[in-house]
Design an enzyme around this catalytic site. Structure first.
Site, PDB file in Angstrom:
ATOM      1  N   HIS A  39       0.834  -1.203   0.000  1.00 33.98           N
ATOM      2  CA  HIS A  39       0.000   0.000   0.000  1.00 33.98           C
ATOM      3  C   HIS A  39       0.868   1.253   0.000  1.00 33.98           C
ATOM      4  O   HIS A  39       0.609   2.205  -0.740  1.00 33.98           O
ATOM      5  CB  HIS A  39      -0.925   0.009   1.219  1.00 33.98           C
TER       6      HIS A  39
ATOM      7  N   HIS B 132       1.556  -3.864   9.081  1.00 30.93           N
ATOM      8  CA  HIS B 132       2.920  -3.723   8.569  1.00 30.93           C
ATOM      9  C   HIS B 132       3.865  -3.269   9.669  1.00 30.93           C
ATOM     10  O   HIS B 132       3.486  -2.510  10.563  1.00 30.93           O
ATOM     11  CB  HIS B 132       2.983  -2.695   7.433  1.00 30.93           C
TER      12      HIS B 132
END
Length: 243
Positions: free
Chosen positions: A153, A202
């Site tokens: 992303h 993440h």
């Protein structure tokens, strides 16, 4: 004061196109070097403690399933993280493509599609190559299926928003508009990356790697666009007249 600074900057950039390209190239090389160093540290496991501390810092003490802040902040995190998703980035790219086509800048539109598409392919390859596991310290607030490093992303947001930003800035005549476009692109990129850490999907170094890779790609795309414009392959950059 600003009325004197802006014309000077604009005029200098126009008179020293090679120098500004060299500055951009230096920034790109620096970003690639930092990315290589960060990747080496991640592979060696040197960033494990830093990643862990930052990730836990964004969770409520005593309840790792609860991100810090009120409920609406968590909802905003989900909304913002979607800005780095494939659907939103694809729609954004198509909208900007139409913008260039309406300006009759056919070559720029084609170049934009190639650069954005190429960057996304690189992002997908990088995730498969490293195969880093996702964080397992906290529950994920978003559904994930792929590897963790680099953050897809974050990298795709940087590639798309920053690349679109530099290409849109090329067709804006006023320096203040160019600056505004780049600030918006940068803020969107930063917000997407931060949201990925906040959602617990993440490690912070995944996001940093995505930012560095995407930023370097955008700068390289701008340099190549300038070279192609000088050779007549794509349209020239629009620059405000100094003074």
């Amino acid at each position: 004061m600003n009325s004197g600074i802006l014309p000077f900057v604009i005029g200098w950039c126009r008179r020293h196109i090679e120098a500004t390209s060299l500055i951009l190239l230096s920034i790109s090389i620096g970003a690639v070097w930092m990315l290589a160093e960060l990747t080496d540290e991640v592979v060696e496991g040197s960033t494990r403690d830093l990643d862990r501390d930052i990730l836990l810092l964004l969770r409520t003490p005593g309840d790792l399933s609860d991100p810090i802040g009120p409920w609406w902040l968590e909802e905003m995190g989900r909304d913002i993280t979607a800005l780095g998703g494939v659907a939103v980035l694809t729609i954004t790219t198509l909208i900007v493509s139409l913008f260039f086509l309406l300006l009759r800048r056919w070559s720029s539109a084609l170049y934009m599609m190639i650069t954005v598409g190429g960057g996304i392919l690189i992002s997908s390859f990088a995730k498969d190559f490293f195969g880093r596991p996702r964080p397992d310290l906290v529950p994920h607030e978003s559904i994930v299926h792929t590897a963790s490093f680099p953050s897809g992303h974050s990298m795709m947001a940087a590639i798309v928003y920053l690349t679109l930003g530099v290409l849109i800035a090329r067709v804006q005549p006023k320096f203040i508009l160019k600056l505004y476009v780049m600030i918006v692109a940068s803020v969107l990129t930063l917000c997407v990356g931060i949201s990925r850490i906040y959602m617990g999907v993440h490690w912070p170094t995944d996001v940093a790697a995505g930012w560095l890779a995407g930023g370097a790609w955008a700068m390289i795309c701008l340099i190549v666009a300038r070279i192609l414009a000088q050779r007549g392959h794509i349209e020239e950059e629009v620059v405000e007249e100094a003074g």
